[in-house]
Design a protein around this motif. Structure first.
Motif, PDB file in Angstrom:
ATOM      1  N   ILE A  39      39.374  46.060  46.796  1.00 30.58           N
ATOM      2  CA  ILE A  39      39.457  45.873  45.352  1.00 30.58           C
ATOM      3  C   ILE A  39      38.852  44.521  44.989  1.00 30.58           C
ATOM      4  CG2 ILE A  39      40.991  45.742  43.347  1.00 30.58           C
ATOM      5  CD1 ILE A  39      41.152  48.454  44.687  1.00 30.58           C
ATOM      6  N   GLU A  40      37.920  44.528  44.041  1.00 29.94           N
ATOM      7  CA  GLU A  40      37.331  43.290  43.532  1.00 29.94           C
ATOM      8  C   GLU A  40      38.016  42.876  42.223  1.00 29.94           C
ATOM      9  OE1 GLU A  40      34.765  41.366  44.920  1.00 29.94           O
ATOM     10  OE2 GLU A  40      35.092  42.651  46.662  1.00 29.94           O
ATOM     11  N   ILE A  41      38.093  43.802  41.266  1.00 25.32           N
ATOM     12  CA  ILE A  41      38.697  43.533  39.961  1.00 25.32           C
ATOM     13  C   ILE A  41      39.450  44.785  39.539  1.00 25.32           C
ATOM     14  CG2 ILE A  41      38.268  43.010  37.528  1.00 25.32           C
ATOM     15  CD1 ILE A  41      35.636  41.703  38.471  1.00 25.32           C
ATOM     16  N   SER A  42      40.622  44.586  38.965  1.00 25.80           N
ATOM     17  CA  SER A  42      41.414  45.696  38.459  1.00 25.80           C
ATOM     18  C   SER A  42      42.145  45.208  37.227  1.00 25.80           C
ATOM     19  CB  SER A  42      42.400  46.158  39.528  1.00 25.80           C
ATOM     20  OG  SER A  42      43.239  47.153  39.022  1.00 25.80           O
ATOM     21  N   ARG A  43      42.002  45.926  36.121  1.00 29.11           N
ATOM     22  CA  ARG A  43      42.676  45.485  34.895  1.00 29.11           C
ATOM     23  C   ARG A  43      42.838  46.645  33.930  1.00 29.11           C
ATOM     24  NH1 ARG A  43      39.126  44.688  30.795  1.00 29.11           N
ATOM     25  NH2 ARG A  43      36.943  44.647  31.342  1.00 29.11           N
ATOM     26  N   PRO A  44      43.816  46.525  33.034  1.00 24.80           N
ATOM     27  CA  PRO A  44      43.963  47.562  32.013  1.00 24.80           C
ATOM     28  C   PRO A  44      42.792  47.517  31.044  1.00 24.80           C
ATOM     29  CG  PRO A  44      45.571  45.807  31.698  1.00 24.80           C
ATOM     30  CD  PRO A  44      44.829  45.495  32.939  1.00 24.80           C
ATOM     31  N   TRP A  45      42.428  48.667  30.517  1.00 25.33           N
ATOM     32  CA  TRP A  45      41.313  48.756  29.574  1.00 25.33           C
ATOM     33  C   TRP A  45      41.849  48.985  28.170  1.00 25.33           C
ATOM     34  CZ3 TRP A  45      36.121  48.152  30.229  1.00 25.33           C
ATOM     35  CH2 TRP A  45      35.285  48.633  29.227  1.00 25.33           C
ATOM     36  N   ASP A  46      42.784  49.921  28.036  1.00 25.93           N
ATOM     37  CA  ASP A  46      43.352  50.246  26.725  1.00 25.93           C
ATOM     38  C   ASP A  46      44.654  51.006  26.942  1.00 25.93           C
ATOM     39  OD1 ASP A  46      43.691  50.634  24.024  1.00 25.93           O
ATOM     40  OD2 ASP A  46      42.093  52.102  23.797  1.00 25.93           O
ATOM     41  N   TYR A  47      45.732  50.598  26.255  1.00 29.36           N
ATOM     42  CA  TYR A  47      47.027  51.278  26.372  1.00 29.36           C
ATOM     43  C   TYR A  47      47.234  52.223  25.209  1.00 29.36           C
ATOM     44  CZ  TYR A  47      48.568  48.132  30.070  1.00 29.36           C
ATOM     45  OH  TYR A  47      48.694  47.454  31.250  1.00 29.36           O
ATOM     46  N   ASN A  48      47.863  53.354  25.487  1.00 35.58           N
ATOM     47  CA  ASN A  48      48.251  54.336  24.468  1.00 35.58           C
ATOM     48  C   ASN A  48      47.134  54.667  23.490  1.00 35.58           C
ATOM     49  OD1 ASN A  48      50.817  54.845  25.430  1.00 35.58           O
ATOM     50  ND2 ASN A  48      51.647  53.058  24.373  1.00 35.58           N
ATOM     51  N   ALA A 109      33.470  41.310  33.700  1.00 32.97           N
ATOM     52  CA  ALA A 109      34.795  41.898  33.927  1.00 32.97           C
ATOM     53  C   ALA A 109      35.825  40.827  34.292  1.00 32.97           C
ATOM     54  CB  ALA A 109      34.714  42.948  35.024  1.00 32.97           C
ATOM     55  N   ARG A 110      35.426  39.830  35.059  1.00 32.53           N
ATOM     56  CA  ARG A 110      36.355  38.745  35.440  1.00 32.53           C
ATOM     57  C   ARG A 110      36.731  37.881  34.243  1.00 32.53           C
ATOM     58  NH1 ARG A 110      32.986  38.224  40.109  1.00 32.53           N
ATOM     59  NH2 ARG A 110      34.097  39.070  41.881  1.00 32.53           N
ATOM     60  N   GLU A 111      35.755  37.605  33.392  1.00 34.71           N
ATOM     61  CA  GLU A 111      35.979  36.694  32.271  1.00 34.71           C
ATOM     62  C   GLU A 111      36.644  37.357  31.081  1.00 34.71           C
ATOM     63  OE1 GLU A 111      32.215  34.955  31.404  1.00 34.71           O
ATOM     64  OE2 GLU A 111      32.147  33.864  33.285  1.00 34.71           O
ATOM     65  N   ASP A 112      36.693  38.675  31.049  1.00 37.08           N
ATOM     66  CA  ASP A 112      37.224  39.381  29.886  1.00 37.08           C
ATOM     67  C   ASP A 112      38.731  39.169  29.737  1.00 37.08           C
ATOM     68  OD1 ASP A 112      37.319  40.934  27.645  1.00 37.08           O
ATOM     69  OD2 ASP A 112      37.155  42.834  28.696  1.00 37.08           O
ATOM     70  N   HIS A 113      39.490  39.256  30.805  1.00 39.52           N
ATOM     71  CA  HIS A 113      40.943  39.030  30.803  1.00 39.52           C
ATOM     72  C   HIS A 113      41.661  39.814  29.714  1.00 39.52           C
ATOM     73  CE1 HIS A 113      40.457  35.940  33.776  1.00 39.52           C
ATOM     74  NE2 HIS A 113      39.628  35.279  32.990  1.00 39.52           N
ATOM     75  N   GLY A 114      41.248  41.057  29.495  1.00 36.28           N
ATOM     76  CA  GLY A 114      41.940  41.908  28.536  1.00 36.28           C
ATOM     77  C   GLY A 114      41.654  41.594  27.080  1.00 36.28           C
ATOM     78  N   ASN A 115      40.612  40.793  26.803  1.00 28.16           N
ATOM     79  CA  ASN A 115      40.294  40.454  25.417  1.00 28.16           C
ATOM     80  C   ASN A 115      39.520  41.553  24.709  1.00 28.16           C
ATOM     81  OD1 ASN A 115      41.505  37.951  25.628  1.00 28.16           O
ATOM     82  ND2 ASN A 115      39.653  36.996  26.397  1.00 28.16           N
ATOM     83  N   GLY A 116      39.182  42.624  25.421  1.00 30.19           N
ATOM     84  CA  GLY A 116      38.496  43.735  24.786  1.00 30.19           C
ATOM     85  C   GLY A 116      37.023  43.483  24.526  1.00 30.19           C
ATOM     86  N   PHE A 117      36.371  42.653  25.346  1.00 29.13           N
ATOM     87  CA  PHE A 117      34.953  42.354  25.142  1.00 29.13           C
ATOM     88  C   PHE A 117      34.127  43.626  25.098  1.00 29.13           C
ATOM     89  CE2 PHE A 117      30.770  41.673  27.078  1.00 29.13           C
ATOM     90  CZ  PHE A 117      30.227  40.805  26.156  1.00 29.13           C
ATOM     91  N   ALA A 118      34.349  44.502  26.058  1.00 28.70           N
ATOM     92  CA  ALA A 118      33.558  45.727  26.125  1.00 28.70           C
ATOM     93  C   ALA A 118      33.846  46.620  24.933  1.00 28.70           C
ATOM     94  CB  ALA A 118      33.841  46.468  27.427  1.00 28.70           C
ATOM     95  N   LEU A 119      35.105  46.723  24.528  1.00 24.81           N
ATOM     96  CA  LEU A 119      35.433  47.558  23.373  1.00 24.81           C
ATOM     97  C   LEU A 119      34.830  46.995  22.103  1.00 24.81           C
ATOM     98  CD1 LEU A 119      39.149  48.452  24.112  1.00 24.81           C
ATOM     99  CD2 LEU A 119      37.156  49.914  24.337  1.00 24.81           C
TER     100      LEU A 119
END
Length: 171
Positions: A39-48, A109-119
């Motif tokens: 595993i390199e990176i693992s994080r939530p993308w979007d809840y519910n 992906a590392r720098e996003d930290h769940g801030n929703g950059f991709a979204l």
């Protein structure tokens, strides 16, 4: 044995994620690591997230994204392992990362930290109109084509009419 970098986006059962998010994450990691992945990176993308249509009687889903290094000859076996997790994984999509973009994708992906950059990027991209006559559909900033009137027939989305019907149509 070639080792490649993969990205898997999981659509997970939201009730299981809300009950034990860390346990679900660990279960995903165990599936990959037990098969020989790292595993390199693992994080939530979007809840519910509200789904367009129900999947396994669920109207909502939680997305989780995992980047991992894995032996390419064993990827089909890992995909079968994902499919066997019916109560947890509703759907998954795995992509092999292109080596020339791999470092950039992992950095974002590392720098996003769940801030929703991709979204946010997808929402911004949807707001930009594209010119269908341009080669490759080059993006046009909103408001640039406001002075061009829309087609008289409404854009051609309706049923096709013959010459007789076209001639009889009043302007």
């Amino acid at each position: 044995m070639p080792i490649k970098m993969y990205e898997t986006l999981f659509l997970l059962d939201p009730t299981k994620v809300s009950a034990d998010a860390d346990g679900v994450k660990q279960q995903l990691h165990t599936l990959i690591e037990r098969s020989g992945g790292t595993i390199e990176i693992s994080r939530p993308w979007d809840y519910n997230h509200k789904l367009t249509y129900p999947i396994a009687k669920s109207k909502k889903g939680s997305f989780h994204i995992v980047y991992y290094k894995f032996e390419s000859t064993k990827q089909a076996e890992l995909e079968r392992e994902f499919a066997l997790q019916e109560g947890l994984i509703l759907r998954q999509l795995t992509s092999k990362l292109d080596p020339k973009w791999q470092d950039l994708i992992l950095e974002v992906a590392r720098e996003d930290h769940g801030n929703g950059f991709a979204l946010r990027g997808m929402q911004d991209e949807a707001a930009v109109q594209t010119d269908p006559s341009a080669i490759g559909g080059e993006p046009i900033p909103p408001g640039l084509n406001d002075d061009i009137p829309p087609p008289r027939d409404g854009g051609g989305g309706g049923p096709r009419r013959g010459r007789r019907e076209m001639a009889e149509k009043p302007d």
